[in-house]
Design a protein around this motif. Structure first.
Motif, PDB file in Angstrom:
ATOM      1  N   GLU A  98       0.844  -1.196   0.000  1.00 44.58           N
ATOM      2  CA  GLU A  98       0.000   0.000   0.000  1.00 44.58           C
ATOM      3  C   GLU A  98       0.878   1.244   0.000  1.00 44.58           C
ATOM      4  O   GLU A  98       1.760   1.389   0.849  1.00 44.58           O
ATOM      5  CB  GLU A  98      -0.926   0.019   1.213  1.00 44.58           C
ATOM      6  CG  GLU A  98      -1.843   1.235   1.238  1.00 44.58           C
ATOM      7  CD  GLU A  98      -2.727   1.301   2.475  1.00 44.58           C
ATOM      8  OE1 GLU A  98      -3.496   2.270   2.596  1.00 44.58           O
ATOM      9  OE2 GLU A  98      -2.631   0.386   3.327  1.00 44.58           O
ATOM     10  N   ARG A 100       1.425   4.967   0.854  1.00 43.47           N
ATOM     11  CA  ARG A 100       0.877   5.831   1.889  1.00 43.47           C
ATOM     12  C   ARG A 100       1.641   7.156   1.934  1.00 43.47           C
ATOM     13  O   ARG A 100       2.758   7.251   1.409  1.00 43.47           O
ATOM     14  CB  ARG A 100       0.974   5.144   3.256  1.00 43.47           C
ATOM     15  CG  ARG A 100       0.318   3.768   3.318  1.00 43.47           C
ATOM     16  CD  ARG A 100       0.657   3.055   4.611  1.00 43.47           C
ATOM     17  NE  ARG A 100       0.256   3.817   5.774  1.00 43.47           N
ATOM     18  CZ  ARG A 100      -0.967   3.758   6.316  1.00 43.47           C
ATOM     19  NH1 ARG A 100      -1.877   2.953   5.793  1.00 43.47           N
ATOM     20  NH2 ARG A 100      -1.265   4.476   7.375  1.00 43.47           N
ATOM     21  N   PRO A 101       1.072   8.177   2.590  1.00 41.22           N
ATOM     22  CA  PRO A 101       1.836   9.413   2.807  1.00 41.22           C
ATOM     23  C   PRO A 101       3.119   9.127   3.569  1.00 41.22           C
ATOM     24  O   PRO A 101       3.200   8.156   4.343  1.00 41.22           O
ATOM     25  CB  PRO A 101       0.867  10.281   3.630  1.00 41.22           C
ATOM     26  CG  PRO A 101      -0.491   9.754   3.315  1.00 41.22           C
ATOM     27  CD  PRO A 101      -0.321   8.279   3.100  1.00 41.22           C
ATOM     28  N   THR A 105       6.209   5.883  11.413  1.00 34.60           N
ATOM     29  CA  THR A 105       5.508   5.250  12.522  1.00 34.60           C
ATOM     30  C   THR A 105       6.491   4.415  13.339  1.00 34.60           C
ATOM     31  O   THR A 105       7.565   4.036  12.847  1.00 34.60           O
ATOM     32  CB  THR A 105       4.370   4.334  12.026  1.00 34.60           C
ATOM     33  OG1 THR A 105       4.942   3.213  11.339  1.00 34.60           O
ATOM     34  CG2 THR A 105       3.428   5.088  11.102  1.00 34.60           C
ATOM     35  N   GLN A 108       7.119   1.037  11.630  1.00 31.48           N
ATOM     36  CA  GLN A 108       8.129   1.100  10.567  1.00 31.48           C
ATOM     37  C   GLN A 108       9.528   1.120  11.169  1.00 31.48           C
ATOM     38  O   GLN A 108      10.422   0.404  10.701  1.00 31.48           O
ATOM     39  CB  GLN A 108       7.927   2.360   9.735  1.00 31.48           C
ATOM     40  CG  GLN A 108       6.669   2.405   8.905  1.00 31.48           C
ATOM     41  CD  GLN A 108       6.377   3.819   8.422  1.00 31.48           C
ATOM     42  OE1 GLN A 108       7.229   4.709   8.524  1.00 31.48           O
ATOM     43  NE2 GLN A 108       5.184   4.045   7.904  1.00 31.48           N
ATOM     44  N   ARG A 145       6.510   9.223  -0.992  1.00 33.12           N
ATOM     45  CA  ARG A 145       5.539   8.304  -0.401  1.00 33.12           C
ATOM     46  C   ARG A 145       6.265   7.137   0.256  1.00 33.12           C
ATOM     47  O   ARG A 145       7.427   6.856  -0.046  1.00 33.12           O
ATOM     48  CB  ARG A 145       4.579   7.761  -1.472  1.00 33.12           C
ATOM     49  CG  ARG A 145       3.708   8.816  -2.142  1.00 33.12           C
ATOM     50  CD  ARG A 145       2.682   9.389  -1.178  1.00 33.12           C
ATOM     51  NE  ARG A 145       1.783  10.333  -1.848  1.00 33.12           N
ATOM     52  CZ  ARG A 145       1.996  11.642  -1.911  1.00 33.12           C
ATOM     53  NH1 ARG A 145       3.106  12.154  -1.359  1.00 33.12           N
ATOM     54  NH2 ARG A 145       1.144  12.433  -2.511  1.00 33.12           N
ATOM     55  N   VAL A 147       5.767   2.994   0.742  1.00 30.34           N
ATOM     56  CA  VAL A 147       5.011   1.802   0.352  1.00 30.34           C
ATOM     57  C   VAL A 147       5.278   0.732   1.406  1.00 30.34           C
ATOM     58  O   VAL A 147       6.418   0.318   1.612  1.00 30.34           O
ATOM     59  CB  VAL A 147       5.417   1.290  -1.044  1.00 30.34           C
ATOM     60  CG1 VAL A 147       4.542   0.094  -1.437  1.00 30.34           C
ATOM     61  CG2 VAL A 147       5.290   2.404  -2.082  1.00 30.34           C
ATOM     62  N   GLU A 148       4.214   0.334   2.102  1.00 34.76           N
ATOM     63  CA  GLU A 148       4.310  -0.699   3.123  1.00 34.76           C
ATOM     64  C   GLU A 148       3.823  -2.031   2.557  1.00 34.76           C
ATOM     65  O   GLU A 148       2.800  -2.084   1.863  1.00 34.76           O
ATOM     66  CB  GLU A 148       3.452  -0.338   4.338  1.00 34.76           C
ATOM     67  CG  GLU A 148       3.920   0.878   5.103  1.00 34.76           C
ATOM     68  CD  GLU A 148       3.010   1.207   6.268  1.00 34.76           C
ATOM     69  OE1 GLU A 148       3.422   2.004   7.134  1.00 34.76           O
ATOM     70  OE2 GLU A 148       1.877   0.663   6.320  1.00 34.76           O
ATOM     71  N   ARG A 161      -6.380  -3.833   1.338  1.00 36.15           N
ATOM     72  CA  ARG A 161      -5.420  -3.391   2.345  1.00 36.15           C
ATOM     73  C   ARG A 161      -5.245  -4.472   3.403  1.00 36.15           C
ATOM     74  O   ARG A 161      -5.900  -5.500   3.370  1.00 36.15           O
ATOM     75  CB  ARG A 161      -5.900  -2.080   2.985  1.00 36.15           C
ATOM     76  CG  ARG A 161      -6.041  -0.943   1.979  1.00 36.15           C
ATOM     77  CD  ARG A 161      -6.565   0.305   2.648  1.00 36.15           C
ATOM     78  NE  ARG A 161      -6.733   1.395   1.688  1.00 36.15           N
ATOM     79  CZ  ARG A 161      -7.212   2.600   2.005  1.00 36.15           C
ATOM     80  NH1 ARG A 161      -7.576   2.869   3.252  1.00 36.15           N
ATOM     81  NH2 ARG A 161      -7.320   3.532   1.077  1.00 36.15           N
ATOM     82  N   LYS A 163      -4.033  -5.033   7.809  1.00 35.32           N
ATOM     83  CA  LYS A 163      -3.545  -4.584   9.100  1.00 35.32           C
ATOM     84  C   LYS A 163      -2.552  -5.591   9.674  1.00 35.32           C
ATOM     85  O   LYS A 163      -2.226  -5.552  10.854  1.00 35.32           O
ATOM     86  CB  LYS A 163      -4.715  -4.376  10.063  1.00 35.32           C
ATOM     87  CG  LYS A 163      -5.651  -3.246   9.651  1.00 35.32           C
ATOM     88  CD  LYS A 163      -6.772  -3.060  10.669  1.00 35.32           C
ATOM     89  CE  LYS A 163      -7.707  -1.926  10.240  1.00 35.32           C
ATOM     90  NZ  LYS A 163      -8.837  -1.761  11.199  1.00 35.32           N
ATOM     91  N   CYS A 169       9.296  -2.169   3.639  1.00 35.21           N
ATOM     92  CA  CYS A 169       8.866  -0.782   3.468  1.00 35.21           C
ATOM     93  C   CYS A 169       9.847  -0.084   2.527  1.00 35.21           C
ATOM     94  O   CYS A 169      11.051  -0.360   2.562  1.00 35.21           O
ATOM     95  CB  CYS A 169       8.838  -0.087   4.822  1.00 35.21           C
ATOM     96  SG  CYS A 169       7.905   1.455   4.860  1.00 35.21           S
TER      97      CYS A 169
END
Length: 252
Positions: A98, A100-101, A105, A108, A145, A147-148, A161, A163, A169
């Motif tokens: 995904e 992401r902005p 975190t 990560q 961006r 990408v995870e 998506r 969780k 990453c």
């Protein structure tokens, strides 16, 4: 005295330091700052000219006696994954990526820290704290961006998506003509997945979907075991003194 406009980039040259890729060689870099409203356009131009980005700095090698570092990009429209690449994609079919902005975190950083401890314990990034990691992600004046890549969960089939746990990453710049992989890291216990290969294959697919013609892989250094993998992504273009030169072949 003639003064240059304030938005004209100023370039600087570093002092010689030991080369991280070729024993016995030293390296120097030319660099400039990527700041202000014109940073995205400048980053596009410089990337096409062989520069790389690190936070708000764009740099490229400027070694006096060596030209081993060669910028490499993959023309996504012509790329066809070979058998071993298809095996990597099949092996990782339980993952979902995904974009992401670029917001750091703690999850990560946990993966980033494990990656450094396992793969780069003696490297220049070994002592990076959570604040250093946050700066690496957030200190960007261009379109960046994250990408995870996570293990699929029960909701993935519904919303695309997950969780699940982060497995890999990638910090990625979106350029006018492609995606540029700035830095990637992954869970060291998942090394058997060939995640470094997977994220490049995924970015090639993403660039194609986004209508972008290239994926920039950074520098390839012939004879460096750290960089050999980049030569497998064929066809590719390599930046030579006469410009971008195509190297044909089938992607591994």
């Amino acid at each position: 005295m003639t003064q240059q406009p304030r938005d004209t980039p100023q370039f600087y040259l570093t002092a010689p330091t030991p080369c991280p890729y070729l024993p016995g060689q030293s390296e120097r870099k030319v660099f400039t700052h990527l700041v202000g409203p014109k940073a995205p356009q400048l980053n596009d131009i410089l990337t096409q000219g062989g520069f790389r980005r690190s936070q708000s700095i764009a740099y490229r090698p400027a070694c006096e006696t060596c030209r081993a570092c060669v910028s490499v990009r993959v023309p996504v429209a012509d790329f066809r994954p070979g058998r071993s690449f298809r095996k990597v994609m099949l092996r990782n079919r339980d993952l979902v990526g995904e974009m992401r902005p670029a917001i750091p975190t703690s999850e990560q950083y946990s993966t980033f820290r494990a990656y450094l401890d396992a793969r780069h314990r003696a490297g220049g990034m070994a002592d990076m704290t959570v604040l250093d990691y946050a700066m690496m992600v957030e200190d960007s004046h261009v379109k960046t961006r994250l990408v995870e890549y996570r293990k699929r969960d029960a909701d993935t089939a519904i919303n695309g998506r997950s969780k699940g746990d982060i497995v890999a990453c990638v910090l990625t710049d979106i350029l006018a003509d492609g995606l540029s992989l700035v830095y990637s890291f992954y869970e060291p216990e998942e090394a058997a997945r060939s995640l470094g290969t997977l994220v490049i294959l995924d970015h090639i697919a993403r660039a194609k979907t986004m209508g972008l013609p290239y994926v920039y892989l950074g520098y390839w250094v012939e004879g460096s075991t750290k960089m050999d993998y980049k030569a497998r992504f064929l066809p590719q273009e390599r930046l030579m003194p006469e410009g971008w030169v195509r190297v044909d072949g089938t992607g591994d």
